[in-house]
Design a protein around this motif. Sequence first.
Motif, mmCIF file in Angstrom:
data_model
loop_
_atom_site.group_PDB
_atom_site.id
_atom_site.type_symbol
_atom_site.label_atom_id
_atom_site.label_comp_id
_atom_site.label_asym_id
_atom_site.label_seq_id
_atom_site.Cartn_x
_atom_site.Cartn_y
_atom_site.Cartn_z
ATOM 1 N N LYS A 180 0.816 -1.219 0.000
ATOM 2 C CA LYS A 180 0.000 0.000 0.000
ATOM 3 C C LYS A 180 0.850 1.270 0.000
ATOM 4 C CE LYS A 180 -3.818 -2.327 0.208
ATOM 5 N NZ LYS A 180 -4.737 -2.340 -0.950
ATOM 6 N N VAL A 181 1.982 1.214 0.661
ATOM 7 C CA VAL A 181 2.839 2.406 0.787
ATOM 8 C C VAL A 181 4.281 2.030 0.422
ATOM 9 C CG1 VAL A 181 1.447 3.744 2.417
ATOM 10 C CG2 VAL A 181 2.898 1.916 3.284
ATOM 11 N N PRO A 182 4.552 1.765 -0.847
ATOM 12 C CA PRO A 182 5.888 1.271 -1.239
ATOM 13 C C PRO A 182 7.027 2.261 -0.969
ATOM 14 C CG PRO A 182 4.543 1.835 -3.163
ATOM 15 C CD PRO A 182 3.633 1.853 -1.990
ATOM 16 N N VAL A 183 6.766 3.554 -1.128
ATOM 17 C CA VAL A 183 7.820 4.541 -0.869
ATOM 18 C C VAL A 183 8.158 4.550 0.620
ATOM 19 C CG1 VAL A 183 8.446 6.991 -0.954
ATOM 20 C CG2 VAL A 183 7.146 5.963 -2.838
ATOM 21 N N TYR A 184 7.128 4.577 1.441
ATOM 22 C CA TYR A 184 7.325 4.552 2.885
ATOM 23 C C TYR A 184 8.058 3.273 3.299
ATOM 24 C CZ TYR A 184 6.177 4.337 7.878
ATOM 25 O OH TYR A 184 6.254 4.244 9.248
ATOM 26 N N ALA A 185 7.657 2.132 2.745
ATOM 27 C CA ALA A 185 8.291 0.857 3.085
ATOM 28 C C ALA A 185 9.769 0.863 2.703
ATOM 29 C CB ALA A 185 7.562 -0.286 2.379
ATOM 30 N N THR A 186 10.090 1.475 1.573
ATOM 31 C CA THR A 186 11.485 1.534 1.119
ATOM 32 C C THR A 186 12.329 2.401 2.048
ATOM 33 O OG1 THR A 186 10.776 1.259 -1.177
ATOM 34 C CG2 THR A 186 12.997 2.132 -0.809
ATOM 35 N N VAL A 187 11.804 3.578 2.389
ATOM 36 C CA VAL A 187 12.542 4.480 3.277
ATOM 37 C C VAL A 187 12.719 3.843 4.655
ATOM 38 C CG1 VAL A 187 12.522 6.738 4.401
ATOM 39 C CG2 VAL A 187 11.762 6.523 2.032
ATOM 40 N N PHE A 188 11.663 3.210 5.157
ATOM 41 C CA PHE A 188 11.756 2.553 6.466
ATOM 42 C C PHE A 188 12.778 1.424 6.421
ATOM 43 C CE2 PHE A 188 10.718 0.708 10.433
ATOM 44 C CZ PHE A 188 9.887 1.569 11.127
ATOM 45 N N LEU A 189 12.837 0.702 5.307
ATOM 46 C CA LEU A 189 13.806 -0.386 5.174
ATOM 47 C C LEU A 189 15.242 0.148 5.227
ATOM 48 C CD1 LEU A 189 14.380 -3.392 4.655
ATOM 49 C CD2 LEU A 189 14.277 -2.888 2.191
ATOM 50 N N ILE A 190 15.474 1.291 4.594
ATOM 51 C CA ILE A 190 16.818 1.887 4.600
ATOM 52 C C ILE A 190 17.282 2.141 6.030
ATOM 53 C CG2 ILE A 190 18.112 3.992 4.052
ATOM 54 C CD1 ILE A 190 16.458 4.137 1.439
ATOM 55 N N PHE A 191 16.417 2.721 6.840
ATOM 56 C CA PHE A 191 16.825 3.051 8.204
ATOM 57 C C PHE A 191 16.792 1.839 9.127
ATOM 58 C CE2 PHE A 191 15.812 7.239 6.491
ATOM 59 C CZ PHE A 191 16.993 7.898 6.820
ATOM 60 N N THR A 192 16.000 0.838 8.774
ATOM 61 C CA THR A 192 16.068 -0.428 9.505
ATOM 62 C C THR A 192 17.422 -1.083 9.286
ATOM 63 O OG1 THR A 192 13.677 -0.784 9.320
ATOM 64 C CG2 THR A 192 15.034 -2.719 9.781
ATOM 65 N N MET A 193 17.875 -1.102 8.035
ATOM 66 C CA MET A 193 19.183 -1.673 7.725
ATOM 67 C C MET A 193 20.311 -0.868 8.371
ATOM 68 S SD MET A 193 18.722 -4.395 5.886
ATOM 69 C CE MET A 193 17.319 -4.692 6.937
ATOM 70 N N ALA A 194 20.149 0.452 8.387
ATOM 71 C CA ALA A 194 21.165 1.297 9.032
ATOM 72 C C ALA A 194 21.220 1.011 10.535
ATOM 73 C CB ALA A 194 20.852 2.771 8.794
ATOM 74 N N SER A 195 20.064 0.764 11.145
ATOM 75 C CA SER A 195 20.003 0.503 12.573
ATOM 76 C C SER A 195 20.668 -0.821 12.943
ATOM 77 C CB SER A 195 18.542 0.505 13.050
ATOM 78 O OG SER A 195 18.447 0.310 14.434
ATOM 79 N N VAL A 196 20.594 -1.800 12.041
ATOM 80 C CA VAL A 196 21.222 -3.103 12.321
ATOM 81 C C VAL A 196 22.662 -3.144 11.815
ATOM 82 C CG1 VAL A 196 19.001 -4.261 12.270
ATOM 83 C CG2 VAL A 196 20.390 -4.236 10.198
ATOM 84 N N ALA A 197 23.206 -1.968 11.463
ATOM 85 C CA ALA A 197 24.625 -1.828 11.102
ATOM 86 C C ALA A 197 24.986 -2.577 9.829
ATOM 87 C CB ALA A 197 25.510 -2.266 12.255
ATOM 88 N N LEU A 198 24.188 -2.398 8.781
ATOM 89 C CA LEU A 198 24.512 -2.978 7.478
ATOM 90 C C LEU A 198 25.721 -2.251 6.892
ATOM 91 C CD1 LEU A 198 23.278 -5.072 5.381
ATOM 92 C CD2 LEU A 198 22.401 -3.052 4.202
ATOM 93 N N PRO A 199 26.724 -2.969 6.390
ATOM 94 C CA PRO A 199 27.872 -2.303 5.752
ATOM 95 C C PRO A 199 27.440 -1.346 4.658
ATOM 96 C CG PRO A 199 28.328 -4.630 6.079
ATOM 97 C CD PRO A 199 26.880 -4.422 6.455
#
Length: 498
Positions: A372-391
């Motif tokens: 339903k909200v693909p842009v929001y899901a993408t942005v949230f995924l970026i910061f989720t990955m940043a929070s788990v210390a993705l290289p």
Amino acid sequence: MENILSILIFFPVVAAVFIMIFSKSGKFAMWSAFIASVIEFILTIPLMTNFDKGSAGMQFVERYYWIRSLNIDYYLGVDGISILMVFLTTFLSAIAILGSFTYIQKRQKEFYVSMLVLEAAMVGVFCALDFFLFYIFWEAMLIPMYLIIGVWGGQRRIYAAVKFFLYTLAGSVFMMLAIIALYFKYGSMTGEYTFDILKISAMGAQFPLGFQIIVFLAFFFGFAIKVPMFPFHTWLPDAHVEAPTAGSVILAGVLLKMGTYGFLRFCLPITPIASIKFVPLVAILSVIAIIYGGLVAMVQEDVKKLVAYSSVSHMGFVTLGIYAFNQSGIEGGILQMFNHGIITGALFLLIGLIYERTHTRLIADYGGIAAKVPVYATVFLIFTMASVALPSMGGFIGEFLVLVGAFKAFPTYAGLAALGVIVSAVYMLWMYQRVFFQSVNPNLHHLDDMTVREVFYMIPLIIVVFWTGMYPETFTSYMHESVKALVEQLNAVSVAMK
């Protein structure tokens, strides 16, 4: 560049007074505050570009007599440790104010005045080089944040605001006692009574051990509450959950960093022998915070409370790095302070904007919204990955440097802390799966995606996250010399103790 620090401190206050006098509508106050915060951020750019990275000393120094009878001066300056915190403060303040446009519907003028006064006090904390001045800014910061939580917060806002105020005030009392003790002790040893932070810091190793331990514990109590370290963390989830989004962004992004900044600016240089002796205690509390914070975050049903507990875990890495007492650990801790401000600030913004649409923060009330909200899901995924210390993202560089420094200093504690990286991946990715995938909640079929304004204020945060991850030297270059000087001071004390 003359008086640039004073301008940074008092410009938001002038803007707040302007809004109080001339604002006739909430919209005028809203846009005036945003424009003022953008100007404030722009003013930090020449501060960054004119900073001499080859110097460990204070720069852009301003000093004027204030209360001569007590040797209290209006004394400001920044070094490689504090300049990044000033940049972070002005950057996040502008974004937090822009992000608040749609959900602050009552007393808008007062809200934006509070935000600007809070910004001024936070900048003052990072620039003050006189203990008396520092304490004034530290206490001044409590009032607008108390109002932001207590007036514009959620249903239990009064409880959360009072708890935040009482915890922080209790820590401030111990800090004040430590400052007074230093004033008289330094005076009795040198004949000069002063609140000059640099002079007192230079004398740190010469203070008697018993005195250092007392002062260290007083400072530690005040700063540990602000971080917050385990077991002083209980005020944080309540404050985050009840605060409006802008309040959560500033609370997580900047206010928590003042505790770790206090360790760097005061505990390490002023009480170096006591700091060395208390390394095991701080390391143990840091490891507990990392693992305990992650485990508690894992079982949260409220996504905002989950991110709040993740802050306890991530700030544990910061204190662990600082008390490694080596270049890698301390630089990693400072960089992680900066990264945590950006990443967690962004997550609170994202949680706030979806809450505006759904009026719920319970993970169970979502499900399948990625479609339903693909842009929001993408942005949230970026910061989720940043929070788990993705290289390739800032969180990875900060935690990596912390662990490198920690393994050099105390391998056992570092090994336990490394488990926190796994735990953070579990709770963040599990939360993302439940919110964005699985079956779609039928109540969310008409959910709207991010607006242009919302995308606009998230883009700078995304840029900084990747920039820090790919070109960390952009930020670490500011701190090299200041951290090197601090480590050399600590090493000299350590050698003298043997």
